[in-house]
Design a protein around this motif. Structure first.
Motif, PDB file in Angstrom:
ATOM      1  N   ALA A  88      37.826  38.895  74.186  1.00 38.71           N
ATOM      2  CA  ALA A  88      36.403  38.839  74.542  1.00 38.71           C
ATOM      3  C   ALA A  88      35.726  40.171  74.232  1.00 38.71           C
ATOM      4  O   ALA A  88      34.578  40.215  73.755  1.00 38.71           O
ATOM      5  CB  ALA A  88      36.249  38.491  76.032  1.00 38.71           C
ATOM      6  N   ALA A  89      36.434  41.270  74.469  1.00 47.36           N
ATOM      7  CA  ALA A  89      35.877  42.598  74.218  1.00 47.36           C
ATOM      8  C   ALA A  89      35.687  42.837  72.717  1.00 47.36           C
ATOM      9  O   ALA A  89      34.654  43.352  72.279  1.00 47.36           O
ATOM     10  CB  ALA A  89      36.796  43.673  74.810  1.00 47.36           C
ATOM     11  N   VAL A  90      36.687  42.445  71.936  1.00 47.66           N
ATOM     12  CA  VAL A  90      36.587  42.591  70.479  1.00 47.66           C
ATOM     13  C   VAL A  90      35.386  41.793  69.959  1.00 47.66           C
ATOM     14  O   VAL A  90      34.581  42.287  69.165  1.00 47.66           O
ATOM     15  CB  VAL A  90      37.900  42.133  69.804  1.00 47.66           C
ATOM     16  N   ASP A  91      35.247  40.565  70.453  1.00 48.91           N
ATOM     17  CA  ASP A  91      34.130  39.728  70.015  1.00 48.91           C
ATOM     18  C   ASP A  91      32.785  40.336  70.417  1.00 48.91           C
ATOM     19  O   ASP A  91      31.814  40.267  69.667  1.00 48.91           O
ATOM     20  CB  ASP A  91      34.255  38.324  70.619  1.00 48.91           C
ATOM     21  N   ALA A  92      32.755  40.919  71.617  1.00 48.31           N
ATOM     22  CA  ALA A  92      31.487  41.468  72.113  1.00 48.31           C
ATOM     23  C   ALA A  92      31.071  42.734  71.366  1.00 48.31           C
ATOM     24  O   ALA A  92      29.881  42.998  71.181  1.00 48.31           O
ATOM     25  CB  ALA A  92      31.602  41.766  73.612  1.00 48.31           C
ATOM     26  N   MET A  93      32.023  43.547  70.945  1.00 50.28           N
ATOM     27  CA  MET A  93      31.704  44.810  70.274  1.00 50.28           C
ATOM     28  C   MET A  93      31.555  44.675  68.760  1.00 50.28           C
ATOM     29  O   MET A  93      30.957  45.516  68.107  1.00 50.28           O
ATOM     30  CB  MET A  93      32.782  45.869  70.590  1.00 50.28           C
ATOM     31  N   TRP A  94      32.120  43.594  68.212  1.00 50.17           N
ATOM     32  CA  TRP A  94      32.126  43.437  66.750  1.00 50.17           C
ATOM     33  C   TRP A  94      30.722  43.487  66.115  1.00 50.17           C
ATOM     34  O   TRP A  94      30.547  44.085  65.036  1.00 50.17           O
ATOM     35  CB  TRP A  94      32.840  42.134  66.368  1.00 50.17           C
ATOM     36  N   PRO A  95      29.693  42.878  66.740  1.00 53.55           N
ATOM     37  CA  PRO A  95      28.363  42.887  66.102  1.00 53.55           C
ATOM     38  C   PRO A  95      27.784  44.284  65.897  1.00 53.55           C
ATOM     39  O   PRO A  95      26.799  44.438  65.191  1.00 53.55           O
ATOM     40  CB  PRO A  95      27.491  42.101  67.087  1.00 53.55           C
ATOM     41  N   PHE A  96      28.384  45.295  66.519  1.00 49.39           N
ATOM     42  CA  PHE A  96      27.825  46.645  66.422  1.00 49.39           C
ATOM     43  C   PHE A  96      28.622  47.535  65.469  1.00 49.39           C
ATOM     44  O   PHE A  96      28.449  48.759  65.470  1.00 49.39           O
ATOM     45  CB  PHE A  96      27.796  47.297  67.814  1.00 49.39           C
ATOM     46  N   THR A  97      29.505  46.938  64.662  1.00 47.90           N
ATOM     47  CA  THR A  97      30.407  47.779  63.884  1.00 47.90           C
ATOM     48  C   THR A  97      29.847  48.211  62.524  1.00 47.90           C
ATOM     49  O   THR A  97      30.210  49.269  62.025  1.00 47.90           O
ATOM     50  CB  THR A  97      31.764  47.078  63.664  1.00 47.90           C
ATOM     51  N   SER A  98      28.962  47.406  61.918  1.00 44.73           N
ATOM     52  CA  SER A  98      28.563  47.738  60.536  1.00 44.73           C
ATOM     53  C   SER A  98      27.834  49.080  60.483  1.00 44.73           C
ATOM     54  O   SER A  98      27.963  49.827  59.521  1.00 44.73           O
ATOM     55  CB  SER A  98      27.699  46.625  59.938  1.00 44.73           C
ATOM     56  N   GLU A  99      27.084  49.393  61.545  1.00 41.54           N
ATOM     57  CA  GLU A  99      26.335  50.650  61.567  1.00 41.54           C
ATOM     58  C   GLU A  99      27.227  51.886  61.608  1.00 41.54           C
ATOM     59  O   GLU A  99      26.797  52.987  61.278  1.00 41.54           O
ATOM     60  CB  GLU A  99      25.467  50.685  62.830  1.00 41.54           C
ATOM     61  N   LEU A 100      28.479  51.677  62.078  1.00 38.97           N
ATOM     62  CA  LEU A 100      29.423  52.796  62.168  1.00 38.97           C
ATOM     63  C   LEU A 100      29.873  53.248  60.794  1.00 38.97           C
ATOM     64  O   LEU A 100      30.427  54.330  60.634  1.00 38.97           O
ATOM     65  CB  LEU A 100      30.697  52.335  62.886  1.00 38.97           C
ATOM     66  N   LEU A 101      29.707  52.370  59.825  1.00 42.60           N
ATOM     67  CA  LEU A 101      30.346  52.586  58.530  1.00 42.60           C
ATOM     68  C   LEU A 101      29.400  53.210  57.519  1.00 42.60           C
ATOM     69  O   LEU A 101      29.720  53.305  56.340  1.00 42.60           O
ATOM     70  CB  LEU A 101      30.898  51.249  58.007  1.00 42.60           C
ATOM     71  N   GLY A 102      28.250  53.647  57.989  1.00 39.62           N
ATOM     72  CA  GLY A 102      27.339  54.350  57.094  1.00 39.62           C
ATOM     73  C   GLY A 102      25.921  53.833  57.220  1.00 39.62           C
ATOM     74  O   GLY A 102      25.690  52.724  57.712  1.00 39.62           O
ATOM     75  N   ALA A 103      24.974  54.645  56.789  1.00 42.81           N
ATOM     76  CA  ALA A 103      23.563  54.291  56.854  1.00 42.81           C
ATOM     77  C   ALA A 103      23.107  53.792  55.488  1.00 42.81           C
ATOM     78  O   ALA A 103      23.735  54.074  54.473  1.00 42.81           O
ATOM     79  CB  ALA A 103      22.741  55.503  57.273  1.00 42.81           C
ATOM     80  N   ASP A 104      21.985  53.050  55.485  1.00 46.38           N
ATOM     81  CA  ASP A 104      21.509  52.463  54.232  1.00 46.38           C
ATOM     82  C   ASP A 104      20.639  53.433  53.421  1.00 46.38           C
ATOM     83  O   ASP A 104      20.190  53.103  52.334  1.00 46.38           O
ATOM     84  CB  ASP A 104      20.722  51.185  54.544  1.00 46.38           C
ATOM     85  N   ASP A 105      20.400  54.627  53.974  1.00 48.02           N
ATOM     86  CA  ASP A 105      19.471  55.535  53.286  1.00 48.02           C
ATOM     87  C   ASP A 105      20.114  56.886  52.976  1.00 48.02           C
ATOM     88  O   ASP A 105      19.433  57.900  52.869  1.00 48.02           O
ATOM     89  CB  ASP A 105      18.224  55.748  54.165  1.00 48.02           C
ATOM     90  N   GLU A 106      21.444  56.906  52.862  1.00 49.55           N
ATOM     91  CA  GLU A 106      22.124  58.184  52.634  1.00 49.55           C
ATOM     92  C   GLU A 106      22.742  58.279  51.235  1.00 49.55           C
ATOM     93  O   GLU A 106      23.608  59.130  50.989  1.00 49.55           O
ATOM     94  CB  GLU A 106      23.173  58.421  53.732  1.00 49.55           C
ATOM     95  N   GLY A 107      22.294  57.412  50.331  1.00 53.79           N
ATOM     96  CA  GLY A 107      22.832  57.399  48.967  1.00 53.79           C
ATOM     97  C   GLY A 107      22.633  58.727  48.248  1.00 53.79           C
ATOM     98  O   GLY A 107      23.522  59.200  47.527  1.00 53.79           O
ATOM     99  N   ALA A 108      21.473  59.340  48.465  1.00 55.04           N
ATOM    100  CA  ALA A 108      21.190  60.607  47.770  1.00 55.04           C
ATOM    101  C   ALA A 108      22.133  61.701  48.260  1.00 55.04           C
ATOM    102  O   ALA A 108      22.596  62.541  47.475  1.00 55.04           O
ATOM    103  CB  ALA A 108      19.739  61.018  47.996  1.00 55.04           C
TER     104      ALA A 108
END
Ligand SMILES: [Zn+2]
Lengths: 154, 247
Positions: free
Chosen positions: B159-179
């Motif tokens: 249940a904890a894994v399922d509850a926290m999973w929706p917040f994981t993509s942001e941990l892996l980088g921002a969409d505006d840091e390409g430069a």
């Protein structure tokens, strides 16, 4: 300025009272220009709450020696437990704290058995990676049945 | 607008500070004394990392702001942490799932930053990576024991894994840091390595890897969940009631 360097190196670490900041390899440089003594120190663990205390103790020691201290903390190159001197390692061992293993290129897994500082046995187990201070882990020795602390290698 | 290095460093500092505060909320409430000490230590490491990051952010910004300014004198909309770290502690399983996702990302992030063209961050990265490796060993060890434990611990861990999973993509980088990446200031993307590493931990824990759960983002741009404001109220209350106080 060997004299002043020795004075700075002999300042005690507030969390490991039997070790000096010289033993830990924290003193990078002491440069004297007239009455001004510039001291460069590298911090150990990033979360070490003793950093401000160390600054105050170094300043007091330098003032006692007749100089005006300018203490700078520098991050690069980063401190590692490999910087602990042979004397420092001997003092840790004498205090019943297992000295850190050499780090090589990266962190040392805590799963490797640490030799017991009391009896020398390698039949030891990690009980917690986190002890009373940021730098220490907790172990138990299955040979002499005693708990002990180790200095975590970073 | 592309993010500058100041924004990047601030995001990392906010991530470390907010999670540090969440873990500190466990002190005197953890399941065992050893766990109390462990969570306090991890919290302290993160606080130390946050202090270094905020001090450096102040230098990059060049407006004379110190670490206390960034910690105590900004409101929720000015924080740039990923949503995951502001999520409430929940039960122990939620705290551990949150921590595993975070620690795995943090280890890979600091590893990728040890080659940064920015020497200040690169130096901090070497030590932070090694400290964070201990955190991951601790959190992953717990998740495996919970998943591989009793029916109840397994149910709660899933249940904890399922509850926290929706917040994981942001941990892996921002969409505006390409430069920043193109300039060699930040490292390669950690996303695929993180996915593999986390899948391995979940497999060892006997837990399902969530697949079709929609991701929630916004924290890196200041759009936070309702949980950040009460956390900041608690953390900033003393500093704001007594500006400039020391002890
Ligand atoms: Zn022994």
């Amino acid at each position: 300025m060997t004299g002043l360097l020795d004075i700075v190196r002999s300042v005690d670490d507030p969390e490991l009272p039997h070790l000096t900041i010289g033993d830990l390899g924290m003193v990078r440089d002491v440069a004297v220009d007239g009455r001004i003594a510039r001291i460069r120190i590298t911090p150990t663990y990033t979360g070490c709450p003793a950093t401000e205390q160390i600054r105050a103790d170094v300043e007091a020691a330098v003032i006692d020696a007749g100089y005006e201290p300018v203490v700078e903390f520098e991050m690069a190159p980063p401190w590692s437990t490999d910087d602990i001197s042979p004397e420092g390692r001997a003092k840790l061992h004498a205090a019943g704290i297992a000295p850190p293993a050499p780090t090589g290129d990266g962190p040392v897994s805590l799963d490797l058995p640490v030799p017991c500082p009391q009896c020398g046995s390698r039949r030891t187990r990690l009980t917690s990676a986190f002890g009373a201070t940021a730098c220490k882990a907790l172990h138990v020795c299955d040979a002499c049945r005693q708990p002990f602390e180790s200095f975590k290698a970073i | 607008m592309a993010a500058d290095l100041f924004t990047h460093v601030l995001r990392q500092g906010d991530r470390a500070l907010v999670l540090s505060h969440r873990l500190a909320q466990w002190i005197t409430h953890a399941p065992t004394l050893e766990e109390d000490v462990a969570l306090a230590n991890i919290s302290l490491d993160l606080l130390g990392q946050a202090r270094h990051l905020f001090t450096y952010a102040g230098e990059l910004e060049g407006e004379g702001h110190d670490e206390d300014h960034f910690a105590y004198w900004r409101d929720a909309s000015e924080f740039r942490n990923p949503l995951l770290v502001e999520q409430p502690n929940g039960d122990f399983a939620v705290t551990i799932a949150r921590q595993v996702f975070h620690d795995q990302a943090a280890v890979l992030y600091w590893e990728s930053m040890s080659d940064s063209g920015d020497t200040t961050i690169a130096a901090l990265a070497v030590r932070a990576r090694n400290e964070t490796a201990f955190h991951l060993q601790h959190s992953a060890g717990w998740l495996i024991r919970l998943g591989d434990g009793t029916d109840e611990s397994r149910r709660r861990a899933q249940a904890a894994v399922d509850a926290m999973w929706p917040f994981t993509s942001e941990l892996l980088g921002a969409d505006d840091e390409g430069a920043l990446r193109a300039d060699g200031l930040i490292g390669e993307s950690i996303e695929s390595t993180w996915q593999v590493a986390v899948a391995d931990i979940l497999l060892e824990a006997g837990l399902e890897r969530p697949t079709s759960i929609e991701q929630r983002t916004g924290g890196l741009h200041g759009a936070h969940s309702e949980h950040l404001e009460p956390l900041l109220h608690e953390m900033q209350g003393l500093a704001r009631a007594h500006p400039g106080a020391t002890w």
